[in-house]
Design a protein around this motif. Structure first.
Motif, mmCIF file in Angstrom:
data_model
loop_
_atom_site.group_PDB
_atom_site.id
_atom_site.type_symbol
_atom_site.label_atom_id
_atom_site.label_comp_id
_atom_site.label_asym_id
_atom_site.label_seq_id
_atom_site.Cartn_x
_atom_site.Cartn_y
_atom_site.Cartn_z
ATOM 1 N N GLU B 117 28.308 68.076 57.563
ATOM 2 C CA GLU B 117 28.127 66.746 56.963
ATOM 3 C C GLU B 117 26.648 66.376 56.907
ATOM 4 O O GLU B 117 26.178 65.836 55.905
ATOM 5 N N TYR B 118 25.936 66.637 58.000
ATOM 6 C CA TYR B 118 24.501 66.336 58.028
ATOM 7 C C TYR B 118 23.792 67.074 56.885
ATOM 8 O O TYR B 118 22.924 66.518 56.218
ATOM 9 N N TYR B 119 24.187 68.333 56.688
ATOM 10 C CA TYR B 119 23.539 69.124 55.633
ATOM 11 C C TYR B 119 23.798 68.507 54.259
ATOM 12 O O TYR B 119 22.884 68.402 53.431
ATOM 13 N N PHE B 120 25.052 68.064 54.012
ATOM 14 C CA PHE B 120 25.376 67.405 52.730
ATOM 15 C C PHE B 120 24.509 66.160 52.534
ATOM 16 O O PHE B 120 23.996 65.905 51.443
ATOM 17 N N LYS B 121 24.341 65.389 53.618
ATOM 18 C CA LYS B 121 23.546 64.154 53.522
ATOM 19 C C LYS B 121 22.080 64.503 53.222
ATOM 20 O O LYS B 121 21.406 63.794 52.476
ATOM 21 N N TYR B 122 21.620 65.603 53.814
ATOM 22 C CA TYR B 122 20.249 66.047 53.560
ATOM 23 C C TYR B 122 20.095 66.418 52.095
ATOM 24 O O TYR B 122 19.143 66.010 51.422
ATOM 25 N N GLU B 124 21.825 65.311 49.631
ATOM 26 C CA GLU B 124 21.985 64.105 48.793
ATOM 27 C C GLU B 124 20.844 63.110 48.995
ATOM 28 O O GLU B 124 20.924 61.981 48.521
ATOM 29 N N HIS B 125 19.815 63.502 49.741
ATOM 30 C CA HIS B 125 18.657 62.632 50.012
ATOM 31 C C HIS B 125 19.062 61.348 50.721
ATOM 32 O O HIS B 125 18.532 60.275 50.441
ATOM 33 N N LEU B 126 20.033 61.447 51.622
ATOM 34 C CA LEU B 126 20.481 60.258 52.341
ATOM 35 C C LEU B 126 19.982 60.227 53.786
ATOM 36 O O LEU B 126 20.417 59.398 54.576
ATOM 37 N N VAL B 127 19.067 61.148 54.129
ATOM 38 C CA VAL B 127 18.449 61.097 55.453
ATOM 39 C C VAL B 127 17.289 60.099 55.382
ATOM 40 O O VAL B 127 16.424 60.233 54.510
ATOM 41 N N GLY B 129 13.898 58.195 55.538
ATOM 42 C CA GLY B 129 12.540 58.751 55.518
ATOM 43 C C GLY B 129 11.998 58.708 54.104
ATOM 44 O O GLY B 129 12.593 58.088 53.215
ATOM 45 N N SER B 130 10.888 59.413 53.884
ATOM 46 C CA SER B 130 10.218 59.318 52.580
ATOM 47 C C SER B 130 11.046 59.932 51.452
ATOM 48 O O SER B 130 10.872 59.584 50.290
ATOM 49 N N ALA B 131 11.977 60.832 51.765
ATOM 50 C CA ALA B 131 12.776 61.487 50.720
ATOM 51 C C ALA B 131 14.062 60.721 50.420
ATOM 52 O O ALA B 131 14.870 61.148 49.601
ATOM 53 N N PHE B 132 14.270 59.579 51.091
ATOM 54 C CA PHE B 132 15.526 58.840 50.930
ATOM 55 C C PHE B 132 15.665 58.301 49.504
ATOM 56 O O PHE B 132 14.757 57.691 48.962
ATOM 57 N N LEU B 133 16.824 58.584 48.893
ATOM 58 C CA LEU B 133 17.106 58.102 47.539
ATOM 59 C C LEU B 133 18.487 57.463 47.519
ATOM 60 O O LEU B 133 19.448 58.034 48.027
ATOM 61 N N ILE B 145 19.006 51.557 56.383
ATOM 62 C CA ILE B 145 19.307 51.094 57.744
ATOM 63 C C ILE B 145 20.676 51.619 58.176
ATOM 64 O O ILE B 145 20.848 52.090 59.300
ATOM 65 N N PHE B 146 21.661 51.565 57.237
ATOM 66 C CA PHE B 146 22.983 52.102 57.561
ATOM 67 C C PHE B 146 22.876 53.563 57.984
ATOM 68 O O PHE B 146 23.440 53.967 59.005
ATOM 69 N N PHE B 147 22.129 54.365 57.203
ATOM 70 C CA PHE B 147 22.036 55.793 57.534
ATOM 71 C C PHE B 147 21.221 56.035 58.807
ATOM 72 O O PHE B 147 21.450 57.026 59.503
ATOM 73 N N SER B 148 20.284 55.132 59.125
ATOM 74 C CA SER B 148 19.590 55.252 60.408
ATOM 75 C C SER B 148 20.591 55.109 61.543
ATOM 76 O O SER B 148 20.585 55.877 62.508
ATOM 77 N N PHE B 149 21.476 54.102 61.433
ATOM 78 C CA PHE B 149 22.521 53.924 62.447
ATOM 79 C C PHE B 149 23.464 55.125 62.457
ATOM 80 O O PHE B 149 23.854 55.618 63.514
ATOM 81 N N TYR B 150 23.822 55.595 61.274
ATOM 82 C CA TYR B 150 24.746 56.738 61.178
ATOM 83 C C TYR B 150 24.191 57.947 61.924
ATOM 84 O O TYR B 150 24.880 58.542 62.759
ATOM 85 N N PHE B 151 22.937 58.295 61.654
ATOM 86 C CA PHE B 151 22.367 59.484 62.302
ATOM 87 C C PHE B 151 22.099 59.255 63.790
ATOM 88 O O PHE B 151 22.306 60.164 64.601
ATOM 89 N N ALA B 152 21.654 58.043 64.154
ATOM 90 C CA ALA B 152 21.386 57.773 65.572
ATOM 91 C C ALA B 152 22.681 57.821 66.381
ATOM 92 O O ALA B 152 22.746 58.452 67.438
ATOM 93 N N MET B 153 23.730 57.176 65.874
ATOM 94 C CA MET B 153 24.973 57.071 66.648
ATOM 95 C C MET B 153 25.732 58.396 66.678
ATOM 96 O O MET B 153 26.157 58.848 67.740
ATOM 97 N N THR B 154 25.911 59.041 65.512
ATOM 98 C CA THR B 154 26.626 60.322 65.518
ATOM 99 C C THR B 154 25.765 61.387 66.205
ATOM 100 O O THR B 154 26.298 62.296 66.828
ATOM 101 N N GLY B 155 24.426 61.246 66.097
ATOM 102 C CA GLY B 155 23.526 62.199 66.757
ATOM 103 C C GLY B 155 23.637 62.110 68.273
ATOM 104 O O GLY B 155 23.769 63.127 68.959
ATOM 105 N N MET B 156 23.619 60.876 68.814
ATOM 106 C CA MET B 156 23.763 60.716 70.267
ATOM 107 C C MET B 156 25.136 61.186 70.714
ATOM 108 O O MET B 156 25.295 61.751 71.792
ATOM 109 N N HIS B 157 26.133 60.928 69.861
ATOM 110 C CA HIS B 157 27.481 61.398 70.182
ATOM 111 C C HIS B 157 27.504 62.928 70.235
ATOM 112 O O HIS B 157 28.066 63.518 71.166
#
Lengths: 96, 216
Positions: B117-122, B124-127, B129-133, B145-157
């Motif tokens: 899933e992380y790879y798909f988001k990468y 789709e430019h949904l990570v 940062g400067s490449a976010f589209l 902001i939503f995707f920041s929470f998504y990566f922080a929360m699923t990442g810590m999990h």
């Protein structure tokens, strides 16, 4: 808890199937528009029921002593304080 | 050798008291974990309240089916973990090792799907940062902001899952050396609590991140 309180495989299987059924339910309900923010209520209620099943049976809290209940409850009680005070602020801004 | 484990450390009065102290200690740790994840859940809730439209729109970019499959995988792993603890209670060494190995395998499947899933988001430019589209440009900053929470929360999990797999691996080694019995299997019990806790975190992440965006 008494570490020799052995639960039956049957009970674990029933809890497991209930958790799978609730996962299917919450996923299915997400495709239906219940309106009025009711989707959030249903999804979070199902999540709380699933968490309770895991805590009470898989984590054996149902068969544990009062002291364990106090420690388990304390974690969620303080979480509730944080949520209540924060939203007491955020949701009432701009009304005074 | 097997007698050694049933003798309690000198600061305890009895084996039962020693077990009780370990059990309660683990719950104290889990209470701090509730606070740790609780802070992130609250941050998510505050921003979702502030930007409901952007959060709903961003949430629809997640694959609801991969999320649901991963939820099922994690529930299966909790089931095998519970049966593993039960095997330890019954001094059944072989079943204990099999259930621990199954739990590790299911945990690995979960992480595999998660990183796909992380790879798909990468892609789709949904990570964030400067490449976010984001196609709805007016909502792009808030969706980020939503995707920041998504990566922080699923990442810590995911980090918790990786630690859990490490602990389970250690348990298998200990079990293979005959360290656990009906009288002493506290480490199996406590790692079980940890694994179920990580499952509970996902039980809340799944609806909040994947499901609630579909209808406001």
């Amino acid at each position: 808890m008494n570490s020799n309180h052995v639960l039956s495989v049957r009970l674990y299987a029933v809890i497991f199937l209930a958790l799978v059924a609730l996962t299917l339910t919450t996923t299915g309900v997400a495709f239906i528009d219940l309106g009025g923010g009711f989707n959030v209520t249903v999804a979070l209620t199902i999540a709380v029921v699933k968490a309770l099943l895991v805590i009470l049976f898989f984590m054996h809290v149902r068969y544990s002593d009062r002291l364990t209940w106090v420690f388990v409850g304390a974690g969620f009680f303080w979480l509730a304080i944080m949520m209540a005070l924060t939203f007491g602020d955020f949701l009432t801004r701009g009304s005074g | 050798m097997s007698d050694i484990q049933t003798i309690h450390a000198h600061q305890f009065d009895a084996v039962e008291q020693q077990h009780e102290a370990s059990w309660i200690g683990m719950w104290v740790f889990l209470a701090t974990e509730v606070m740790f994840f609780g802070g992130m859940f609250m941050g998510y809730a505050v921003y979702r309240t502030a930007y409901p439209q952007a959060f709903a729109s961003a949430s629809n970019h997640l694959d609801i089916w991969l999320g649901a499959i991963n939820t099922a995988v994690l529930i299966c792993s909790s089931f095998t973990m519970a049966l593993g603890v039960r095997s330890a209670q019954l001094s059944a060494r072989k079943p204990l090792m099999i259930f621990l190995a199954l739990t590790i395998a299911l945990g690995a499947v979960f992480l595999g799907i998660k990183f796909t899933e992380y790879y798909f988001k990468y892609e789709e430019h949904l990570v964030p940062g400067s490449a976010f589209l984001f196609e709805e440009t007016s909502l792009a900053r808030q969706a980020e902001i939503f995707f920041s929470f998504y990566f922080a929360m699923t990442g810590m999990h995911a980090v918790h899952m990786i630690i859990g797999i490490g602990l389970l691996t250690a348990l298998i080694v200990m079990a293979s050396r005959g360290r656990f019995s009906a009288e002493y299997h506290t480490p199996v019990e406590l790692v079980g609590l940890y694994w179920h806790f990580v499952d509970i975190v996902w039980i809340f992440l799944f609806p909040l991140l994947y499901l609630l965006g579909r209808h406001l």
